[in-house]
Scaffold this active site. Structure first.
Site: not given
Length: 143
Positions: A67, A87, A94, A96-97
């Site tokens: 953001e 915004g 999400h 991939r960690s």
């Protein structure tokens, strides 16, 4: 702002605001702006203060990076003496960690109209793997 040099824009973005803001708290750093291709790039360290309880990057922290970049991208490409971009919608996946290191986000426009901007922000790790994909909508408002 697009009439400024790359260095002036990056300096402004990295020092924006007199107070300690959320982007400053998370150590978000703008590292590149490409006026011709209308892209903006920033980094954020992945460390315990941006982890969720499982010891991995909190999705909210990724959203803050996205953001921050999407809003900043809009504000670079409008007449900030008369307008400001805010915004109004953000959608993040999400993928991939990440436990530590540096993530890098790149923001680009999907659509840049007079009153609405839609941007795409890709956040990647040091190996270029996609960590998070975000789309964001900004309304361009008169001051």
């Amino acid at each position: 702002m697009k009439n400024l040099t790359k260095e002036e824009i990056l300096y402004f973005l990295n020092s924006w605001g007199e107070e300690v803001t959320l982007p400053k708290t998370l150590e978000i750093k703008f590292i590149d702006v490409d006026i011709e291709n209308e892209t903006l790039t920033a980094t954020m360290p992945v460390q315990p203060k941006v982890h969720q309880p499982f010891g991995i990057l909190h999705g909210g922290a990724s959203c803050v990076l996205a953001e921050t970049m999407g809003s900043s991208l809009s504000n670079i490409f409008i007449d900030v003496s008369s307008y400001y971009g805010v915004g109004t919608n953000i959608n993040s996946n999400h993928l991939r960690s990440k436990k530590d290191g540096i993530i890098t986000g790149t923001a680009r426009f999907i659509r840049k109209g007079k009153t609405i901007h839609v941007s795409e922000i890709e956040i990647r790790d040091e190996e270029g793997q996609l960590i998070s994909h975000t789309t964001m909508t900004n309304n361009i408002l008169s001051k």
